[in-house]
Scaffold this active site. Structure first.
Site, mmCIF file in Angstrom:
data_model
loop_
_atom_site.group_PDB
_atom_site.id
_atom_site.type_symbol
_atom_site.label_atom_id
_atom_site.label_comp_id
_atom_site.label_asym_id
_atom_site.label_seq_id
_atom_site.Cartn_x
_atom_site.Cartn_y
_atom_site.Cartn_z
ATOM 1 N N LEU C 224 -5.397 -0.413 -2.115
ATOM 2 C CA LEU C 224 -5.363 0.746 -1.208
ATOM 3 C C LEU C 224 -4.636 1.961 -1.797
ATOM 4 C CD1 LEU C 224 -6.253 1.430 1.709
ATOM 5 C CD2 LEU C 224 -3.928 0.904 2.401
ATOM 6 N N ASP C 225 -5.264 3.117 -1.728
ATOM 7 C CA ASP C 225 -4.680 4.384 -2.196
ATOM 8 C C ASP C 225 -4.350 4.366 -3.687
ATOM 9 O OD1 ASP C 225 -4.900 5.170 0.414
ATOM 10 O OD2 ASP C 225 -2.779 4.905 0.880
ATOM 11 N N GLU C 226 -4.937 3.418 -4.421
ATOM 12 C CA GLU C 226 -4.633 3.320 -5.846
ATOM 13 C C GLU C 226 -5.874 3.498 -6.711
ATOM 14 O OE1 GLU C 226 -1.852 3.110 -7.456
ATOM 15 O OE2 GLU C 226 -0.413 2.655 -5.890
#
Lengths: 281, 281, 281, 281
Positions: C224-226
């Site tokens: 996530l968000d990476e």
């Protein structure tokens, strides 16, 4: 019940203005929530915008401001925070600015109420309809220009219009109309003024080989592209962009530059200082 | 032992150029590490910059490029990556651009070697001295202008100067000198051209009430402030800034705009496309 | 009849790649109109994007690329310039990104065809309808998440979707779905990643007192968000902005950041370099 | 003879503050030339900065402010416009921030007086000497850290230092020292905080593949990289930039971000609002 007020004023600069205004507001139980001042050494004028919560009525506050205004020679305006300014948007065929303004009115609480859309073409009637706005087709030709302006004046009157926004409206208004609506018409010019005045600014920009393009939102005066600037913004470009790329990139700059100018005007953040503006953001 | 080369070229656009160049480089054991091309539909010209590692000698590569250049009608240049371009910096009294260039030469590996500083005043002699650079005082008056330019030409010759940088040099060079050094003089103009050409651009900008100021770095041609633009940059300002504030804010914009233009020129990233530039960053 | 092709490729870096590709294109009568290369010293990979006009058929060009690709171990893609990528947009309640994408598809020739809009709420059904797009309501609750993803997979299949855009879709997709659609889902995160991961980034930003807020458009991975960042943009704010102001300012940043990422992806300008991206603008 | 004063204050927000302050200034013949206020709904605090011309003495004004401050529970400061704040600059080996601050002190009227430069290395002694500043070599090793801080405290005392600037000083100060100099130490962190805290932020930024890098200037507290942010700025980068490029590009961002923070602090434009700052630009 307290209300949230915006008071804007300007007058020749001299000692005691802030004290007088703050005192008058304190007398009316006012609590200042936001306040900005600016004294322009060049023009000798003082500008102030203050947001204040007070239980006083419009009549009470107006009377009190009138007193002070007389003493200091003030031009002033009193409004409530968030009141929607009655706005007429004028367009031709390009949709980007209109779409953006209507979107922001509905979704972002921009304090305007678009009371009508005027187009010299009918291309954007469907967008107006989607947002539930009356669309007025006012075609303009060399011979019908006077008639078109008469119709526009009627609409301004009938609809009780406070602000006219030229959202890429490609017609030039008469000097007389500009004068009569002075300080109440905002235009978006698709260049970084004073560069590239006049027609086809992106073509001019491409030919000159500039590395940054821009847009300028300004009040309209009789002097074309010379009105007081409210806001400008820019975007970086490079040699690989042709004129049509500049037009597409420019659309984004135009719409956000115009949106900021309209919002700041509607929030009474823009004050005229000769042919310059003071913008209390 | 491999060396790292930069080849730049331009010619009328037509099929087969990249293939020919890439083939020639492959024949010389070249490994392309960076390459950019651009075909300008407006001018019909093709531009290419390629960095390549190869064990071939300058003579071998030059000969090979000469062959191809003849076939395609190319203008070209071959240099090694990182070679420092012999640069003469011309100044008046404002220090910011000179300080910045000398700092970047020493600390940031900008590929220039400042071989001298010319000033029509002596104010900046101490800065030149601190960085170990010979300072040449060449005063300019209405009557000594021709003499001053003659001295400048001498310096360019004696010092084997490849690039002249006008780092807020407040004198106007003669058309003839501009022509003779064409493509080898870079100026920083303290406005966002074509806005505010001529003298005192910050004063003009203040009077016009712009919300963004800028600077423009360009090649110098006889046509004042009209040479091909290499780089521009901007900074936001507001009504509270007076002319002296704009000057101070502008200094930062000027020095970074000039530094980028000089770096890109020295790295052979700037190619002329008529009176526009192609900048392969 | 010539067509305008885009060829993108990546492979381990070594001499001769550009020459081989340019030669192959020359053999097929190709005229290169735009070309960019990049060799990443960190990953040892080489990336290339070339636009070429050629009368060859897709089969001919594909066969020729396949040959070269085998020699160099290339991953590649061949498409025609301007072909609209079949796109599914997923939304919740916030309209700004959806409005913007649909506007750009229609008016700015962004090369996508939005083949459907999926919402876990029905708030945006009217906007989809205005632009003539089928709206699919796929509600998501803790218990129906698997079901919702199954429905999404069906839609991707039925509609022949090439690209999924999460336009402020507030649900987290399963790792498995992220993996299966790897390189084909783009998200807009409303912070300047890696700052303020997770929920309510504007609240976090306000609490930390940052002076600039931003948005990040990235490919979605299970982490996530990476995922690999495609584009970021920012806007300056000050102490007077509360969380709701940041949200409103952020909308503009989000929509333009997402629009650029989607455009670049659809124009095959984004290539994956591990968990980084190469963006040939 | 009138002098130009700056009064800054903060206190719990309540009606009547502006009126009381403006009244007090009017009683002392003050003419307000610049004034800004901000009430933070989150913290319940009110902030004000006012520039005023008055013939009153420091004693008279101080006494009058003390009276009001008692009534409203104010924290306040009174200074004269343009007074140079006695500043100690701490450095390691990187020159860019030091060069920039010394240049701005001399040429741009930044209202600081650098009374000394402290380096844990001697690399920058020559730059200090060029600008006529005493250089103090205070080496720091694991075993001499306490001794080094003692020397630093001595210097702060002897030189009557009002502001300490960490201009890429690569050592971490003890919690105790941070506390004792609270609100008087400014640091430049070479990342867009809170992204990439800690060591080697450009390496982290490169690995994460961000498209924009930044710098953050903040007050130093015991909590590393968590102090109140004064200013941030950014620069766009792309995939072709390696870590050393980011370092070089970052230098420009760092020096301008730090310079703004130092200037605003020295002009008393920065007020603390918990762990956030109010910046009256």
């Amino acid at each position: 019940m307290k209300q949230h007020w915006i008071l804007t004023l300007s007058c020749p600069d001299r000692p005691g203005i802030v004290h007088a205004v703050a005192g008058m507001l304190a007398e009316h139980g006012g609590n200042i929530t936001e306040s900005q001042q600016f004294g322009d050494p060049a023009s000798g004028l003082f500008f102030m915008r203050v947001q204040v919560e007070s239980a006083a009525s419009h009549e009470e506050l107006s009377a009190a401001v009138t007193d002070i205004a007389a003493r200091f020679g003030m031009t002033w305006q009193l409004d409530t925070v968030g009141r929607r300014v009655r706005t007429l948007v004028m367009v031709s065929k390009a949709a980007h600015c209109l779409v953006d303004l209507l979107y922001r009115e509905r979704s972002q609480n921009m304090p305007i109420e678009v009371v009508g859309v005027v187009g010299n073409h009918t291309d954007l009637a469907d967008i107006a309809a989607f947002y539930g706005k009356p669309f007025h087709h006012v075609p303009v030709t060399a011979t019908t220009k006077a008639e078109a302006e008469a119709r526009l004046r009627e609409l301004v009157k009938e609809l009780d219009v406070e602000l006219v926004v030229l959202a890429r409206y490609m017609q030039i208004l008469s000097d007389e109309l500009c004068r009569d609506l002075s300080g109440r018409i905002i235009n978006i010019h698709h260049s970084f003024l004073p560069s590239f005045k006049g027609a086809q600014p992106y073509r001019q920009a491409h030919e000159r080989g500039v590395k940054i393009i821009g847009a300028t939102s300004h009040y309209v005066t009789g002097d074309l592209d010379e009105g007081p600037i409210i806001e400008q913004d820019v975007e970086r470009v490079d040699h690989s962009r042709d004129v049509s790329d500049l037009v597409a990139i420019g659309e984004d700059v135009e719409r956000r530059t115009l949106a900021r100018a309209v919002r700041w005007h509607a929030e009474h953040r823009v004050l005229l200082d000769g042919h310059r503006t003071v913008v209390f953001r």
